[in-house]
Design an enzyme around this catalytic site. Sequence first.
Site, short mmCIF file in Angstrom:
data_model
loop_
_atom_site.label_atom_id
_atom_site.label_comp_id
_atom_site.label_asym_id
_atom_site.label_seq_id
_atom_site.Cartn_x
_atom_site.Cartn_y
_atom_site.Cartn_z
N GLY A 25 0.78 -1.24 0.00
CA GLY A 25 0.00 0.00 0.00
C GLY A 25 0.81 1.29 0.00
O GLY A 25 0.29 2.33 0.38
N ASN A 27 1.69 2.98 -2.56
CA ASN A 27 1.04 3.89 -3.52
C ASN A 27 -0.26 4.46 -2.95
O ASN A 27 -0.58 5.61 -3.18
CB ASN A 27 0.78 3.19 -4.85
CG ASN A 27 2.03 3.11 -5.71
OD1 ASN A 27 2.48 4.11 -6.26
ND2 ASN A 27 2.62 1.92 -5.79
N MET A 99 -3.76 -7.46 -6.97
CA MET A 99 -3.21 -8.64 -7.65
C MET A 99 -4.24 -9.48 -8.40
O MET A 99 -3.92 -10.52 -8.93
CB MET A 99 -2.47 -9.54 -6.64
CG MET A 99 -1.34 -8.83 -5.92
SD MET A 99 -0.10 -8.17 -7.04
CE MET A 99 0.77 -9.69 -7.42
N LYS A 100 -5.49 -9.02 -8.41
CA LYS A 100 -6.52 -9.78 -9.14
C LYS A 100 -6.93 -9.03 -10.40
O LYS A 100 -6.76 -7.82 -10.49
CB LYS A 100 -7.76 -9.97 -8.23
CG LYS A 100 -7.49 -10.82 -7.02
CD LYS A 100 -7.60 -12.30 -7.39
CE LYS A 100 -6.79 -13.21 -6.48
NZ LYS A 100 -7.05 -13.05 -5.05
N ASN A 116 -4.22 1.85 -13.63
CA ASN A 116 -3.36 0.91 -12.89
C ASN A 116 -1.92 1.39 -12.96
O ASN A 116 -1.53 2.07 -13.91
CB ASN A 116 -3.48 -0.48 -13.54
CG ASN A 116 -2.59 -1.52 -12.88
OD1 ASN A 116 -2.53 -1.61 -11.65
ND2 ASN A 116 -1.87 -2.30 -13.68
N HIS A 118 2.00 -0.07 -13.06
CA HIS A 118 2.73 -1.31 -13.32
C HIS A 118 4.24 -1.05 -13.27
O HIS A 118 4.72 -0.05 -13.82
CB HIS A 118 2.32 -1.87 -14.69
CG HIS A 118 2.95 -3.19 -14.98
ND1 HIS A 118 2.49 -4.36 -14.41
CD2 HIS A 118 4.02 -3.53 -15.73
CE1 HIS A 118 3.25 -5.36 -14.82
NE2 HIS A 118 4.18 -4.89 -15.61
#
Length: 198
Positions: A25, A27, A99-100, A116, A118
């Site tokens: 967490g 971010n 992660m899903k 998102n 990455h």
Amino acid sequence: KNQIKFIKFFKMVKKNTCVFISGQGSNLKNLIFFSRDNIFPIKISLVISDNKNAYGLNYAKKFQIPYILINTRSKSYENKILSNLKKYNISFICLAGYMKMISNNLIRIYQKKIINIHPSLLPKFKGLNTFNRILKNKEKKTGCTVHYVNEKLDGGSTIIQKSFFIDKKDNELDLKRKTQKLEHRAFPEAIIKIFSQN
Ligand code: GRF
């Protein structure tokens, strides 16, 4: 002049945002920090985690942000997400170490409203285990990407990328540390970019 400033300030309505997490967490913490600024375009109104032990939940608690836990193995979890997004009037979603995969249904409802972060220079190194693969591939440069989420894994269009040169001595942990440092600048910048275009 002051009057104009005043009007601008009150015209800015922050977007109610939900942040999805699964782990550390950092971010999330960073976005909470930025969103406390009056002129940052989003307010973190909800946190969703698929992991009850996610360290990031502590930030939700500390800053009194509502959070919900979802069990992605239960059939009704999608409904739980949707009803809570509605309840908290969520109009924007940030995936921060979630992660899903997000369901196609949710992507359709929140078209171009889900982003998102990455830890690679997409389209290179989509998916998991990025730092290990980056080192094995002897890349010269790496970094992070903030992108829109579509049905393909790490496949939506890029909003912002930030990069650095890899040192020969860098191991996986070094790459992670350097990448995350950039992530903490890239995520807020991407959000400002999105909402200054609208
Ligand atoms: C980040 O490195 C992000 O790029 C990836 O997962 C990590 C999450 O880190 N998707 P944190 O939980 O925000 O610290």
